[in-house]
Every structure is written in structure tokens, then in C-alpha cells.
Design a protein around this motif. Structure first.
Motif, PDB file in Angstrom:
ATOM      1  N   THR A  69      -5.853   4.253  -3.332  1.00 41.92           N
ATOM      2  CA  THR A  69      -4.739   5.099  -3.771  1.00 41.92           C
ATOM      3  C   THR A  69      -3.393   4.486  -3.387  1.00 41.92           C
ATOM      4  O   THR A  69      -2.487   4.375  -4.220  1.00 41.92           O
ATOM      5  N   SER A  70      -3.283   4.069  -2.120  1.00 44.91           N
ATOM      6  CA  SER A  70      -2.001   3.504  -1.674  1.00 44.91           C
ATOM      7  C   SER A  70      -1.718   2.188  -2.387  1.00 44.91           C
ATOM      8  O   SER A  70      -0.585   1.930  -2.810  1.00 44.91           O
ATOM      9  N   THR A  71      -2.750   1.376  -2.543  1.00 46.27           N
ATOM     10  CA  THR A  71      -2.581   0.101  -3.251  1.00 46.27           C
ATOM     11  C   THR A  71      -2.014   0.342  -4.650  1.00 46.27           C
ATOM     12  O   THR A  71      -1.092  -0.341  -5.099  1.00 46.27           O
ATOM     13  N   PHE A  99       3.776  11.941   2.678  1.00 46.87           N
ATOM     14  CA  PHE A  99       4.122  13.019   3.593  1.00 46.87           C
ATOM     15  C   PHE A  99       3.120  13.168   4.722  1.00 46.87           C
ATOM     16  O   PHE A  99       3.104  14.157   5.421  1.00 46.87           O
ATOM     17  N   ARG A 100       2.226  12.173   4.852  1.00 44.93           N
ATOM     18  CA  ARG A 100       1.274  12.240   5.952  1.00 44.93           C
ATOM     19  C   ARG A 100       1.719  11.325   7.074  1.00 44.93           C
ATOM     20  O   ARG A 100       2.333  10.301   6.844  1.00 44.93           O
ATOM     21  N   ASN A 101       1.363  11.699   8.239  1.00 45.96           N
ATOM     22  CA  ASN A 101       1.646  10.850   9.380  1.00 45.96           C
ATOM     23  C   ASN A 101       0.351  10.230   9.862  1.00 45.96           C
ATOM     24  O   ASN A 101      -0.700  10.492   9.316  1.00 45.96           O
ATOM     25  N   THR A 126      -0.978   5.924   8.500  1.00 52.97           N
ATOM     26  CA  THR A 126      -0.285   5.442   7.303  1.00 52.97           C
ATOM     27  C   THR A 126      -0.390   3.928   7.150  1.00 52.97           C
ATOM     28  O   THR A 126      -0.429   3.196   8.134  1.00 52.97           O
ATOM     29  N   THR A 127      -0.448   3.476   5.893  1.00 55.44           N
ATOM     30  CA  THR A 127      -0.450   2.026   5.653  1.00 55.44           C
ATOM     31  C   THR A 127       0.658   1.614   4.685  1.00 55.44           C
ATOM     32  O   THR A 127       0.880   0.436   4.452  1.00 55.44           O
ATOM     33  N   LEU A 128       1.334   2.606   4.141  1.00 62.22           N
ATOM     34  CA  LEU A 128       2.296   2.378   3.064  1.00 62.22           C
ATOM     35  C   LEU A 128       3.329   1.294   3.406  1.00 62.22           C
ATOM     36  O   LEU A 128       3.474   0.309   2.686  1.00 62.22           O
ATOM     37  N   VAL A 144       4.572   9.433  -5.433  1.00 62.83           N
ATOM     38  CA  VAL A 144       4.125  10.006  -4.166  1.00 62.83           C
ATOM     39  C   VAL A 144       2.675   9.613  -3.897  1.00 62.83           C
ATOM     40  O   VAL A 144       1.790   9.893  -4.712  1.00 62.83           O
ATOM     41  N   ASP A 145       2.467   8.959  -2.773  1.00 62.38           N
ATOM     42  CA  ASP A 145       1.103   8.652  -2.323  1.00 62.38           C
ATOM     43  C   ASP A 145       0.593   9.913  -1.624  1.00 62.38           C
ATOM     44  O   ASP A 145       0.990  10.223  -0.506  1.00 62.38           O
ATOM     45  N   MET A 146      -0.275  10.650  -2.306  1.00 64.18           N
ATOM     46  CA  MET A 146      -0.724  11.935  -1.782  1.00 64.18           C
ATOM     47  C   MET A 146      -1.961  11.808  -0.913  1.00 64.18           C
ATOM     48  O   MET A 146      -2.393  12.785  -0.303  1.00 64.18           O
TER      49      MET A 146
HETATM   50 MG   LIG Z   1      -3.763   5.198   1.605  1.00 61.23          MG
END
Ligand SMILES: [Mg+2]
Ligand SMILES: Nc1ncnc2c1ncn2[C@@H]1O[C@H](COP(=O)(O)OP(=O)(O)OP(=O)(O)O)[C@@H](O)[C@H]1O
Length: 381
Positions: A150-152, A176-178, A181-183, A259-261
Motif C-alpha cells: 500500500t505504501s509503495t 495518520f498512523r504513528n 511508519t515507513t512513508l 493518503v496512505d490509509m
Molecule cells: Mg505501509
């Protein structure tokens, strides 16, 4: 309260198709499969608008239309004749029977929806439950499970857009997550405690300037808002009002807000969903992921996220002869797969290692080209 729409059709498929489409837009649906049933439901439930098939066994649509017009409870309700009969005489008969609109099947959902909206607005009737429209095109990336890519996908879409499409326009990427995280790291940036800092602000203070001050700029111009690396604080530091305020602040100045959910449909992701113009569900082509995707999509239906606002992207991570094909995935999910990323383990490894998204690291690779194509689809949709 949403407008109530009575749909009358003896054909169950057609009834379902139109019903689900309008329901997904927030309208309340009353269904009837015959003229008589339509009249009794109309008298009982006083719909705000009626969509009426003409050719039905027993009492036809023209007769139903006349009777609705003759009954005081339904005399003023807008009526749309929706039928396969397309001759001028048919239209004239429909309009003479009292219809406000005469539409022929098949019709593009957007056209039907627009007619419905226009007629309801003219009558001063309540429209569908409003979604929160922002200036930016807001696209959410939602994994059917963890680790599917997803993040990729979100990162590569953001840089592809900044590079190809939106040189002068702002592309923003947020999560919005802590915690895990890898973003930021996937973009070669340092993770920092932006979300925690924003959480400490009053909701009313969260304007674009305040939020932007917590963002980092990638060298492609993409502005990034990410969480911190803090496994002990793995839950979301922002509550719903804060998330809404941050989304609104960014959505007011960005052209594209991605947004990376991550995964799941907790209240934070439900809030984000309501503000998304489009949601891309990320699926890996294997049975377990597919099963999770099915239930995720069913939940999106329950949350009344219109199907036209949801797409599926397939990310292959390993080449296997047993991998599920696009056709199988589409069949299982009953949705269109709008993007496919081929397996690229070597490239994915180097991308992670160097903090460089795949589309920048090897723009000519098949994976990068597929990603760029998906980015084009997302903005052209
Ligand atoms: Mg991810
Ligand atoms: N097309 C691909 N081919 C091979 N590996 C890939 C591909 N796309 C992503 N990966 C790898 O898959 C792993 C997971 O990717 P990513 O972090 O984007 O997933 P995620 O769904 O965001 O995970 P999480 O649930 O932890 O947030 C990474 O190691 C990434 O490099």
C-alpha cells in the motif's frame, strides 16, 4: 434525512443495478416489481422521486404514472420514465402520462444520477447525504491486509504525479498512523513526530500553514506528512476532529492529496474515506488476501462508499505460476482492477535500500511503467 426514491421495474437485475447505484450515493431506496406494488408503496411511503419502467406485465408504467399523478399524496413527486422504448411516440406517451423526464436504457450512471439530483433540487427535496468535498482530488490507498504494498503504491503515485502531471501543482502525501511508519523512509526522508505535534494543537488552529510546517518536501516537490517511528505509540495520535481538520487544511491547498490509509476501517479511516474522492484498495493476488479484499469491499458498500469511488489495484510481489490472474480477481471481487504492478523484488529491494521510489530509480522498468500508467488513470478517471 436523505431523499426517498421509489424504483419500479419488473426486471430484478435492472432494479438492483439502479437501486445499488443510488443507494451508494446515499439515497434511500424503495423497490417495487409491479405497477400495483408501486402504487401501494408510493401511497404508504410517499417517495420524493419515482423511477418507472414502462413495459411491465399487468399494469404498465404509463398507467402507474397517471395514477400517481391522480393521487394527492404523490401528485407532485418527480417521475422519471426509464425504459428500453426509445421511439418518439413512446416518449410522447410517457410525457403525456405525466412523466417529468424520459430516459432510455442503457444509460450512463452519471447521467441518471444527475437527472435525479436536478429534479430533486428543483423540488427542494433533500439530496443524498453530503460527502465532504475538498478542493483537492483526494485519493486514499487502503490495503486489504498489511504488507501488500500500500505504501509503495501511494509513494510511487505521488512522485509520478509530481513528475509527470502536476509540476506546478501541489501533490501531497499524508498518513495518520504513528508507530511503524515507513512513508518518510521510503522517500529517503527522516521520520519525525509531526502527527504528535499536530495533536497538541487545538483543532481550530489547524490551518494550512500550521500543518504545512509539519511537512517535509521531497525533491520531486511532493509534500509529505508522516508519523514517527515509535512502536510504543502505534495507534493514531490524532482523534477524528484533528484528522478532519488536517485533511481539510491540506485539501484546501493541494491539487492532489494522497493518503496512505494502511489497513482497517477504524473511525480514523472511516473519516478519511468520507473525504476521499476515490479509494484504491490494494490487493495481492493470492487467496488469503483476496478473501480479505472481498470482506473489505463489502464493508465499503455498507459504509455507502459509492462503487464508482472505489478501484482495485493488484500488486504482485513474487512471480509464481499459481498467481491469480486479473480475470479471477475481478470475478471474485466483482470490481474492475484498474492497475497492476508486476513482481519486481530486486527493484523493490533497491528502492527501499536507497529511499528512492521505483518510478524514479528505474523509470524504464515494467513495474515503473505500470505504476506511471496507474497514476495517469487515477488523475484521468
Ligand atoms: Mg505501509
Ligand atoms: N511490485 C513489487 N514486487 C516486489 N516487492 C514489492 C513490490 N511492491 C512492494 N514490494 C515490497 O513489499 C514490501 C511491503 O511494501 P509496503 O511497505 O509498501 O507495504 P504496506 O502494505 O504499506 O505494508 P504495511 O502494512 O507495513 O504498511 C516492501 O518490502 C516492498 O519493497
Amino acid at each position: 434525512m436523505s431523499a426517498k426514491i421509489l424504483i419500479v421495474d419488473d426486471d430484478l437485475e435492472s432494479l438492483k443495478l439502479v437501486g445499488l447505484m443510488l443507494q451508494s450515493r446515499g439515497y434511500d431506496i424503495i423497490a417495487a416489481r409491479s405497477g400495483l406494488q408501486a402504487l401501494s408503496k408510493a401511497a404508504d411511503q410517499m417517495p420524493d422521486l419515482v423511477i418507472l419502467d414502462v413495459m411491465m406485465p399487468g399494469m404498465d408504467g404509463l398507467e402507474v404514472c397517471r395514477r400517481l399523478r391522480a393521487h394527492p399524496a404523490t401528485a407532485d413527486a418527480p417521475i422519471i420514465m426509464f425504459t428500453a422504448k426509445s421511439q418518439v411516440e413512446d416518449k410522447v406517451a410517457g410525457l403525456k402520462a405525466g412523466a417529468d423526464e424520459y430516459l432510455t436504457k442503457p444509460i450512463h450512471p452519471t447521467e441518471l444520477l444527475t437527472r435525479v439530483e436536478v429534479l430533486l433540487a428543483r423540488m427542494g427535496r433533500p439530496a443524498a447525504r453530503p460527502t465532504m468535498a475538498l478542493k483537492a482530488d483526494v485519493i486514499g490507498f487502503l490495503g486489504c491486509k498489511g504488507g501488500v504494498g500500500t505504501s509503495t503504491l501511494a509513494i510511487n503515485m505521488a512522485v509520478a504525479l509530481a513528475r509527470e502531471r502536476a509540476k506546478e501543482e501541489k501533490v501531497m502525501l499524508a498518513e495518520f498512523r504513528n508507530g511503524l511508519t515507513t512513508l518518510a523512509m521510503q522517500l529517503g526522508l527522516q521520520p519525525r513526530d509531526s502527527l504528535q505535534t499536530l495533536a497538541e494543537h487545538e483543532v481550530n488552529d489547524l490551518n494550512s500553514e500550521v500543518v504545512m510546517a509539519q511537512m517535509d518536501r521531497h525533491n520531486t516537490g511532493v509534500m509529505v506528512l508522516g508519523g514517527a517511528l515509535a512502536p510504543l505509540a502505534a495507534s493514531a495520535p490524532l482523534d477524528v476532529p484533528h484528522v478532519e481538520a488536517v485533511m481539510r487544511a491540506l485539501g484546501g491547498i493541494a491539487r492532489y492529496l494522497l493518503v496512505d490509509m494502511g489497513v482497517g476501517l477504524g473511525e480514523i479511516n472511516q473519516t478519511i474515506l468520507r473525504m476521499c474522492d476515490y479509494v484504491l484498495v490494494v490487493v495481492e493476488p493470492q487467496r488469503v488476501a483476496l478473501r480479505l479484499a472481498e470482506s473489505l469491499l463489502a464493508s465499503l458498500d455498507e459504509l455507502e462508499i459509492g462503487r464508482h469511488r472505489v478501484g482495485v489495484a493488484m500488486v504482485h510481489k513474487t512471480a509464481s505460476a499459481a498467481t491469480l490472474t486479473k480475470g479471477v480477481v475481478e470475478e471474485a471481487l466483482q470490481r474492475e482492477v484498474v492497475g497492476m504492478v508486476p513482481p519486481a523484488p530486486e527493484l523493490a529491494f533497491h528502492a527501499a535500500d536507497q529511499g528512492q521510489p521505483m518510478v524514479l530509480l528505474q523509470p524504464e522498468s515494467l513495474a515503473a511503467r505500470q505504476l506511471t500508467e496507474l497514476a495517469e488513470y487515477l488523475v484521468g478517471r
